[in-house]
Every structure is written in structure tokens, then in C-alpha cells.
Design an enzyme around this catalytic site. Structure first.
Site, PDB file in Angstrom:
ATOM      1  N   ARG A 266      53.308 -79.243  30.154  1.00 31.39           N
ATOM      2  CA  ARG A 266      52.631 -80.536  29.526  1.00 31.39           C
ATOM      3  C   ARG A 266      51.701 -81.029  30.393  1.00 31.39           C
ATOM      4  NH1 ARG A 266      58.566 -83.898  28.575  1.00 31.39           N
ATOM      5  NH2 ARG A 266      59.592 -82.188  27.472  1.00 31.39           N
ATOM      6  N   ARG A 281      56.882 -85.714  38.035  1.00 33.96           N
ATOM      7  CA  ARG A 281      56.026 -85.455  37.083  1.00 33.96           C
ATOM      8  C   ARG A 281      55.217 -84.127  37.033  1.00 33.96           C
ATOM      9  NH1 ARG A 281      55.640 -88.818  32.621  1.00 33.96           N
ATOM     10  NH2 ARG A 281      56.515 -90.645  33.855  1.00 33.96           N
ATOM     11  N   GLU A 353      64.943 -90.877  34.819  1.00 34.47           N
ATOM     12  CA  GLU A 353      65.209 -90.311  33.652  1.00 34.47           C
ATOM     13  C   GLU A 353      65.520 -88.673  34.118  1.00 34.47           C
ATOM     14  OE1 GLU A 353      63.316 -88.245  29.654  1.00 34.47           O
ATOM     15  OE2 GLU A 353      62.337 -90.000  30.296  1.00 34.47           O
ATOM     16  N   SER A 356      67.189 -86.579  27.792  1.00 39.70           N
ATOM     17  CA  SER A 356      66.918 -87.538  26.773  1.00 39.70           C
ATOM     18  C   SER A 356      67.497 -86.790  25.444  1.00 39.70           C
ATOM     19  CB  SER A 356      65.408 -87.874  26.449  1.00 39.70           C
ATOM     20  OG  SER A 356      65.061 -88.627  25.379  1.00 39.70           O
ATOM     21  N   ARG A 394      64.247 -82.248  38.033  1.00 40.12           N
ATOM     22  CA  ARG A 394      64.628 -83.565  38.338  1.00 40.12           C
ATOM     23  C   ARG A 394      66.071 -83.436  38.883  1.00 40.12           C
ATOM     24  NH1 ARG A 394      62.067 -88.017  34.662  1.00 40.12           N
ATOM     25  NH2 ARG A 394      59.838 -87.424  34.818  1.00 40.12           N
TER      26      ARG A 394
END
Length: 430
Positions: A266, A281, A353, A356, A394
Site C-alpha cells: 500500500r 503503518r 485496529e 476489519s 500488527r
């Protein structure tokens, strides 16, 4: 993609629901395109009917030996106008299709309304955050002596890339293997291995294109400007979901459950300056993904089930977390309803987070033309769901911070010990 017939018949209702997502539809622009479409289609039908009538008249005139030149001239004029209509209509339909393709999914009626993450609603919590008798360190400081190397990652590839070696690399691999084993042996998912580079139409199918191209990494196959444009996947949801594209599945094949471990790429174009320290991130990270393809009547039951599947990983690792329902203004483009799982990070003193889980209903299926044969024998769009099961990096961060000890070592969660060859504590190299 939204059903174009729904836009045509219930535009005001669609606009009102999308307004809860912070989107204002161009009603005048859409109506102008629709009016022109109707005019072109009606005029095309009129011209075709008139041409057919005149063609028959020409035949009759010629059979009687009469002059048909005036009628033939009129047919020629009709042909020119008909050709102009036929040439204009495809471009107009493409613009209408682009308008529909740029709209996000309609939020489910159970989704709370809100403009941003402040409107999200907590559903439940599991576990109690640990109380430390020392000041907890963050994963960057804990991980460095264990083989977590951001400096080498940056030297090789730039900011937001990570190099791992030794104990950390093994822990990272163990987490992914553990997640796959749980999902395949306990939750009924079929393990898959997918391409990491996909074509444009595949990303259109799951909703990343055309709107979110800047969040992707892409390559030109062939090495020049004339090459084929392809994209590195931002999640294995993309190839897993598209594995049923352009198919009509038998009803008894549903539900389908797929899982895969893959790197994700990403560009994070819209997150400049956020979470620049550590692994929260990254431009490249690993994730174990869950995807379900289900009968429309079963998709919301499947969503609740998928959340439980993601929760099971956190519970087996003993990591405190909470479940959040995202509000209308915080959901992803393709989602009709989304739950986030947020894991507790002691060093940040907050939940972040880690998964999801979304029900996209038939939004992606319509873009992919993924259908099934329903009980009446008609083709109907499937519903698609996706969820992280979990983000591997994460999860590694959460294990390091929640399981740290005063001397800088990290206690291995019992569920991971077999994957680490019996090692129960990761200790800094001396």
C-alpha cells in the site's frame, strides 16, 4: 457497484443513504445523462422502425416498376441520423456506468450514522489490559534486540519498510502459520495461494479501481510505456474474491470460504505523517485474509461469524481487544457494514485496529459478474465478505508489547510455543 436500475428508479433514496457517508450526488448531472440516453434510445428505435417501413415500400415500388428514388433518399437521410445515434449512445452509457462505478456501497440500515471515526460504536470487549510494575516499552525498542531492523529496511527500500532477522522473523512466520492453521482446521476455510500482481479489471471487481489508484503500487509489464499495467495487491481479498468472477455457481456450492497468507502493498497516499514510527503503518506488510462467498440471505449471519473467527485468534493469543461497529462515514468504499477489531497496545495506552471484517453484499459481485443459480433457476448475484484474520505485523506488535518482561525479554503465548520449536521466551541477543 450499485445497480444502475436502482439509481434510475430510486435516485432520491439512494442519494439520501449515501449522504450519510458524506457524499453529495450530482442529481442534475445524472438526470441530464439519463434524459439524453432515453432520447437516443427512443430516437434509434423510431429511426430503425421507419427505415424498415421505407425499405418495404421501396421493394413494392420497384416491383411495380415505379420510381423509388425519393424514398431511397429518405432512407439515406435516416441512415445518417441512425448512425450518429448509434455512435453517440455507447459513449453516453460508458459515462453513466462511470458515474455508478464511482459511488460507494449503500450502508446497511443497522450501521450507525456518523461523519468520521468519532461516530463508531463499541460493541464489546474481551480481556483486561495488563498492569505493569515497570514502564512498558514500545515494539520498536523491544524488537530491535530481537531482530527487528527498521534501519536496514529503510536503506533497502525507503521509509515504512522493515527487515527482520532471527527470533523476530521466526515469530512473524509462526504467527502467520498459526492463523492459517486455526482458520483451516477450526473455521472451515480453504487455504489458497494467490498471485501478488493482478490486472486492472480484478481491482475494479473488488472496488480499488478506479477511485483508489493512488493508494496502490503498480508496474508496467514489458518495462516501457506500452506495457500492460498491473498492480501489486493491497490485500489477498482482491485475488480471493475475484476467484469467482464471471462465474455462475451452483447454489449448493455456497458458502465458499477462502483464506490466504500474503504480503500486502500500500502506498498509503492518504496517510502522510501518520504512524511513522515502527510497524503500525507500512508500505509492505503481511496479512492472513478471510473471504466468504455466500447466499444473499446468509451474508449477515456470515459477517457475525467472520468476526468471531478473527476474535478467536486474539483470544488464543491472550491479547485484549474490543469490537467496533464502523459508522457510515468511516466505512470502506465497498462495504455495507464493517466491524473493526482493535487490539490493546500498552505502549500507546490505547486500542489499535488489527482486523476489519466487512459485508459487501452484492456490490463487488455486480462488478465481477459473480452469480449463482437460485432456487427459481435464475442467475442472482452472490454476496461477498472479507476480513483480516489477522494483520500479521500488527499481531507481532501486540505480542511484543503485551507479553514483554522487565528485562526486555518477551514471553511467547502458549499457543505459539509449538510453532517456535518449544521456545517459551524470546531473549535479546547478547
Amino acid at each position: 457497484m450499485l445497480d444502475i436500475q436502482l439509481l434510475r428508479s430510486q435516485f432520491d433514496q439512494v442519494a439520501a443513504r449515501l449522504a450519510t457517508r458524506g457524499l453529495t450526488l450530482d442529481a442534475a448531472g445524472f438526470q441530464a445523462m439519463e434524459d439524453e440516453r432515453k432520447r437516443l434510445q427512443t430516437r434509434t428505435q423510431e429511426l430503425q422502425a421507419r427505415r424498415n417501413t421505407l425499405s418495404k415500400e421501396i421493394g413494392k415500388l420497384k416491383s411495380r416498376g415505379e420510381d423509388a428514388s425519393a424514398v431511397m433518399a429518405e432512407v439515406g437521410q435516416l441512415g445518417d441520423e441512425l448512425k450518429a445515434c448509434e455512435q453517440a449512445l455507447p459513449g453516453l452509457l460508458e459515462r453513466i456506468g462511470d458515474f455508478a462505478a464511482g459511488l460507494p456501497n449503500l450502508p446497511h440500515e443497522s450501521v450507525p450514522q456518523g461523519s468520521d471515526e468519532s461516530g463508531n460504536v463499541e460493541v464489546r470487549r474481551w480481556g483486561t489490559p495488563r498492569s505493569f510494575d515497570f514502564t512498558p516499552r514500545d515494539h520498536v525498542d523491544l524488537g530491535a534486540p530481537l531482530g527487528l531492523d527498521f534501519e536496514t529496511g529503510a536503506k533497502l527500500s525507503g521509509a515504512r519498510f522493515t527487515f527482520m532477522r532471527g527470533q523476530i522473523a521466526r515469530l512473524h512466520r509462526a504467527l502467520a502459520q498459526f492463523m492459517l492453521d486455526v482458520h483451516t482446521t477450526e473455521h472451515g476455510y480453504t487455504e489458497c495461494y494467490t498471485p501478488y500482481i493482478v490486472n486492472r479489471e480484478v481491482l475494479f471487481g473488488t472496488g480499488q479501481l478506479p477511485k483508489f489508484k493512488e493508494d496502490m503500487f503498480w508496474v508496467l509489464r514489458g518495462g516501457d510505456e506500452e506495457g500492460t499495467e498491473q498492480y501489486l495487491i493491497s490485500t489477498s481479498e482482491i485475488p480471493l474474491t475475484n476467484s469467482v468472477r464471471e462465474q455462475v455457481l451452483p447454489a449448493d456450492a455456497l458458502p465458499l470460504r477462502f483464506t490466504a497468507h500474503s504480503p500486502c502493498f500500500r502506498s498509503e497516499a492518504g496517510s502522510a505523517g501518520r504512524d511513522t514510527r515502527g510497524m503500525i503503518r507500512q508500505h509492505q506488510f503481511d496479512k492472513v485474509e478471510m473471504v466468504q462467498v455466500v447466499h444473499p440471505e446468509q451474508s449477515y449471519e456470515a459477517l457475525e461469524q467472520m468476526v468471531v473467527h478473527a476474535e478467536a485468534i486474539l483470544q488464543k493469543l491472550g491479547l485484549p481487544y474490543r469490537v467496533i461497529t464502523l459508522c457510515t462515514g468511516d466505512m470502506g468504499f465497498s462495504a455495507a457494514k464493517t466491524y473493526d477489531l482493535e487490539v490493546w497496545l500498552p505502549a500507546q495506552d490505547t486500542y489499535r485496529e488489527i482486523s476489519s471484517c466487512s459485508n459487501c453484499e452484492d456490490f463487488q459481485a455486480r462488478r465481477m459478474q459473480a452469480r449463482f443459480k437460485n432456487a427459481q433457476g435464475r442467475n442472482e448475484f452472490v454476496h461477498t465478505l472479507n476480513g483480516s484474520g489477522l494483520a500479521v505485523g500488527r499481531t507481532l506488535v501486540a505480542v511484543l508489547e503485551n507479553c514483554q518482561q522487565a528485562d526486555g525479554s518477551v514471553r511467547v503465548p502458549p499457543a505459539l510455543v509449538p510453532y517456535l520449536g518449544g521456545v517459551e521466551v524470546l531473549r535479546p541477543a547478547r
